[in-house]
Design a protein around this motif. Structure first.
Motif, PDB file in Angstrom:
ATOM      1  N   CYS A  93       0.835  -1.207   0.000  1.00 61.92           N
ATOM      2  CA  CYS A  93       0.000   0.000   0.000  1.00 61.92           C
ATOM      3  C   CYS A  93       0.867   1.253   0.000  1.00 61.92           C
ATOM      4  O   CYS A  93       0.381   2.343  -0.292  1.00 61.92           O
ATOM      5  N   LEU A  94       2.146   1.106   0.308  1.00 61.82           N
ATOM      6  CA  LEU A  94       3.095   2.203   0.194  1.00 61.82           C
ATOM      7  C   LEU A  94       4.170   1.814  -0.809  1.00 61.82           C
ATOM      8  O   LEU A  94       4.625   0.671  -0.827  1.00 61.82           O
ATOM      9  N   LYS A  95       4.574   2.761  -1.612  1.00 58.30           N
ATOM     10  CA  LYS A  95       5.605   2.507  -2.607  1.00 58.30           C
ATOM     11  C   LYS A  95       6.644   3.620  -2.559  1.00 58.30           C
ATOM     12  O   LYS A  95       6.388   4.719  -2.099  1.00 58.30           O
TER      13      LYS A  95
ATOM     14  N   ARG B 126       9.378  14.732  -4.465  1.00 59.55           N
ATOM     15  CA  ARG B 126       8.396  13.920  -5.169  1.00 59.55           C
ATOM     16  C   ARG B 126       8.140  12.580  -4.485  1.00 59.55           C
ATOM     17  O   ARG B 126       7.440  11.725  -5.018  1.00 59.55           O
ATOM     18  N   GLU B 127       8.722  12.367  -3.318  1.00 62.66           N
ATOM     19  CA  GLU B 127       8.471  11.123  -2.585  1.00 62.66           C
ATOM     20  C   GLU B 127       6.981  11.039  -2.221  1.00 62.66           C
ATOM     21  O   GLU B 127       6.300  12.044  -2.061  1.00 62.66           O
ATOM     22  N   ARG B 128       6.512   9.805  -2.041  1.00 61.17           N
ATOM     23  CA  ARG B 128       5.119   9.599  -1.660  1.00 61.17           C
ATOM     24  C   ARG B 128       4.967   9.310  -0.175  1.00 61.17           C
ATOM     25  O   ARG B 128       3.841   9.259   0.334  1.00 61.17           O
TER      26      ARG B 128
ATOM     27  N   VAL C 212      12.180  -0.723  -2.523  1.00 57.46           N
ATOM     28  CA  VAL C 212      11.915   0.677  -2.183  1.00 57.46           C
ATOM     29  C   VAL C 212      13.246   1.411  -2.052  1.00 57.46           C
ATOM     30  O   VAL C 212      14.140   0.962  -1.328  1.00 57.46           O
ATOM     31  N   ARG C 213      13.372   2.526  -2.730  1.00 56.25           N
ATOM     32  CA  ARG C 213      14.600   3.312  -2.663  1.00 56.25           C
ATOM     33  C   ARG C 213      14.485   4.360  -1.557  1.00 56.25           C
ATOM     34  O   ARG C 213      13.669   5.273  -1.653  1.00 56.25           O
ATOM     35  N   PRO C 214      15.287   4.225  -0.469  1.00 58.51           N
ATOM     36  CA  PRO C 214      15.252   5.221   0.596  1.00 58.51           C
ATOM     37  C   PRO C 214      16.104   6.440   0.236  1.00 58.51           C
ATOM     38  O   PRO C 214      17.290   6.320  -0.078  1.00 58.51           O
ATOM     39  N   VAL C 215      15.500   7.613   0.281  1.00 62.81           N
ATOM     40  CA  VAL C 215      16.166   8.861  -0.088  1.00 62.81           C
ATOM     41  C   VAL C 215      16.466   9.640   1.199  1.00 62.81           C
ATOM     42  O   VAL C 215      15.547   9.924   1.974  1.00 62.81           O
TER      43      VAL C 215
ATOM     44  N   VAL D 276       2.003  10.188   2.777  1.00 66.95           N
ATOM     45  CA  VAL D 276       1.784   9.719   4.136  1.00 66.95           C
ATOM     46  C   VAL D 276       3.085   9.842   4.923  1.00 66.95           C
ATOM     47  O   VAL D 276       4.188   9.690   4.377  1.00 66.95           O
ATOM     48  N   VAL D 277       2.953  10.151   6.199  1.00 70.87           N
ATOM     49  CA  VAL D 277       4.080  10.178   7.136  1.00 70.87           C
ATOM     50  C   VAL D 277       4.073   8.872   7.911  1.00 70.87           C
ATOM     51  O   VAL D 277       3.046   8.492   8.491  1.00 70.87           O
ATOM     52  N   LEU D 278       5.184   8.169   7.913  1.00 73.88           N
ATOM     53  CA  LEU D 278       5.327   6.936   8.681  1.00 73.88           C
ATOM     54  C   LEU D 278       6.077   7.285   9.967  1.00 73.88           C
ATOM     55  O   LEU D 278       7.260   7.625   9.930  1.00 73.88           O
ATOM     56  N   GLU D 279       5.379   7.226  11.100  1.00 72.78           N
ATOM     57  CA  GLU D 279       5.927   7.683  12.378  1.00 72.78           C
ATOM     58  C   GLU D 279       6.380   6.500  13.222  1.00 72.78           C
ATOM     59  O   GLU D 279       5.571   5.666  13.634  1.00 72.78           O
TER      60      GLU D 279
END
Length: 487
Positions: A203-205, A246-248, A227-230, A282-285
């Motif tokens: 659900c997250l890309k 441009r990250e989601r 997934v490419r972590p920036v 979305v913010v992943l906390e």
């Protein structure tokens, strides 16, 4: 012919598998004796193993009781077995299994000696000796006694409703989380949550923005999911969310940046949520140690600013123990069904009984009492660490100590690698700050700093003083006449 017999554990509490060679009438006692000798000789029946009563074994093998009794007596006379009143029939104690003539000796495996550092100052693990055994056992017993029968069937992928209800109340009260039980999904920790969100449910890309310093394990897990972590730059106010593009999605540790320490500034917390709204992101906390703060007011969860734009993830790995494999995700409504479908119809990760025990632990107030007690203990340890460094290494700056279970020791440039080696020599396990730096982080945006990440929660109370002495002995010396670094 060879027949395989397995006796019933229903009456005697043990299983005994024997291969009987039945070659003709009158051979059952001899076949049973040979099978038992081979089981002992091969080591399959270890010294001290209790054999089934002869009546039970006779019933399972379909032979007369006297056949088994005579076979037992014969092996006792030969020294294979021992028989004592009240103790039953057991395999005789021997230094090694008996071997048939010409049989090669199988070398006995010697368990490897436990090797490790004398002092464990690695981050991420609470004091195992402080686990609340009595209170946890009481909650476990109550949960087991009150559990409905359905508990012992397939589990709900969302997790037990008792735990989700208890978490909804606790997280709202202690962390400012806005949710309801139907938006909480139980998992086995933060890594499990990442796998569900990015790999299973998808659900997250990516690309996913992450802080320039963080756990390499998380970056590796994300990379494995494609997934490419920036990296996002870090400064004294936390992650520079103004650099989001441009990250989601963005992964943050806003209550206590890991590992550098410090909360995300209030303006940046709001800016992260605004970015998620504008980008439909979305913010992943990751609220990994939000309960432990010492010199500042509690920092509430970012999720409270917008529950539909923040996925809140927590666990008990720091507050209780990583051995209790329980965590939770508080999800925006649009992700709940997708995540539950990815988990499947049966819960394959988190123990239902552990979930019920944790629910009772929360509702009874035992969790709050434990957290308060550990907050005092860890604050005392933090103070002892700061005092030891002020006395023995005043040139070393300590940061990130207002909360959490670890501190960062800022070292003179070029000394981190040698300090880590010196710590190993002193028997101290710890991590260099460089281990947590994103390999693509820009030195211009986030300057490279030498440092040590020191966890002060893991050692037991009696071992902590010696651990601090060894740590101070491993630190590089200061410049002659140099002024102490400010915290």
């Amino acid at each position: 012919m060879a027949e395989s017999w397995v006796n019933s554990a229903e009456r005697i509490g043990s299983d005994l598998h024997l291969e009987l060679e039945l070659t003709g009438s009158g051979s059952r006692r001899a076949a049973l004796g040979d099978a038992l000798r081979e089981a002992v000789r091969s080591g399959r029946l270890a010294p001290g193993t209790r054999l089934p009563p002869y009546r039970s074994l006779a019933a399972d093998l379909g032979v007369a009781r006297n056949t088994v009794a005579d076979a037992y007596a014969e092996l006792v006379a030969e020294g294979w077995l021992t028989a004592r009143q009240g103790s039953g029939t057991r395999v005789a104690e021997r230094t090694e299994p008996l071997r048939a003539a010409g049989q090669a000796r199988v070398p006995r495996r010697t368990p490897p000696r436990a090797r490790g550092p004398r002092h464990d100052l690695r981050q991420g693990t609470p004091d195992a000796s402080a686990f609340p055994r009595t209170a946890w056992l009481a909650s476990y017993r109550r949960a087991l006694q009150q559990a409905p029968n359905e508990v012992f069937g397939p589990g709900d992928p969302a997790g037990r409703v008792e735990l989700r209800e208890a978490l909804a109340e606790y997280l709202a009260r202690a962390r400012g989380v806005r949710t309801e039980p139907g938006r909480i999904v139980i998992c086995s920790g933060f890594a499990h949550a990442l796998r569900l969100l990015f790999q299973n449910a998808q659900c997250l890309k990516g690309p996913l923005a992450v802080e320039a310093y963080g756990l390499p394990f998380h970056r590796e897990l994300l990379a494995g999911a494609g997934v490419r972590p920036v990296p996002l730059p870090l400064d004294e106010h936390g992650a520079d969310v103004g650099r989001l593009g441009r990250e989601r999605a963005v992964l943050l540790t806003p209550a206590h940046q890991f590992p550098t320490g410090g909360p995300l500034h209030a303006e940046r917390r709001a800016a992260a949520v605004d970015w998620a709204r504008a980008r439909d992101g979305v913010v992943l906390e990751d609220d990994y140690d939000g309960e432990f703060r010492y010199d500042r007011k509690p920092v509430g969860a970012v999720q409270g600013l917008d529950p539909e734009r923040v996925i809140y993830v927590g666990s008990v790995s720091k507050s209780l123990s990583p051995a209790v494999r329980l965590g939770w995700m508080v999800l925006p409504e649009r992700y709940v069904d997708t995540v539950l479908a990815a988990k499947g119809e049966r819960e394959a990760w988190a123990s239902v009984l552990d979930q019920l025990a944790l629910a009772d632990f929360l509702v009874s107030g035992a969790y709050d009492r434990h957290v308060r007690r550990m907050r005092q203990r860890y604050r005392s340890r933090r103070d002892r660490l700061v005092a030891a460094l002020a006395a023995h290494a005043p040139h070393v700056e300590v940061s990130g100590v207002a909360a959490g279970l670890h501190a960062v020791l800022r070292l003179p440039p070029g000394t981190e690698r040698s300090a880590v080696k010196a710590a190993v020599w002193q028997g101290v396990a710890l991590d260099g700050l460089a281990e947590f730096r994103h390999p693509a982080a820009s030195a211009g945006d986030t300057p490279v700093q030498d440092g040590l990440v020191v966890g002060y929660a893991t050692p037991s109370e009696h071992a902590y003083g010696a651990a601090l002495e060894a740590l101070c002995a491993a630190l590089p010396p200061g410049e002659p006449g140099g002024a102490p670094a400010s915290g």
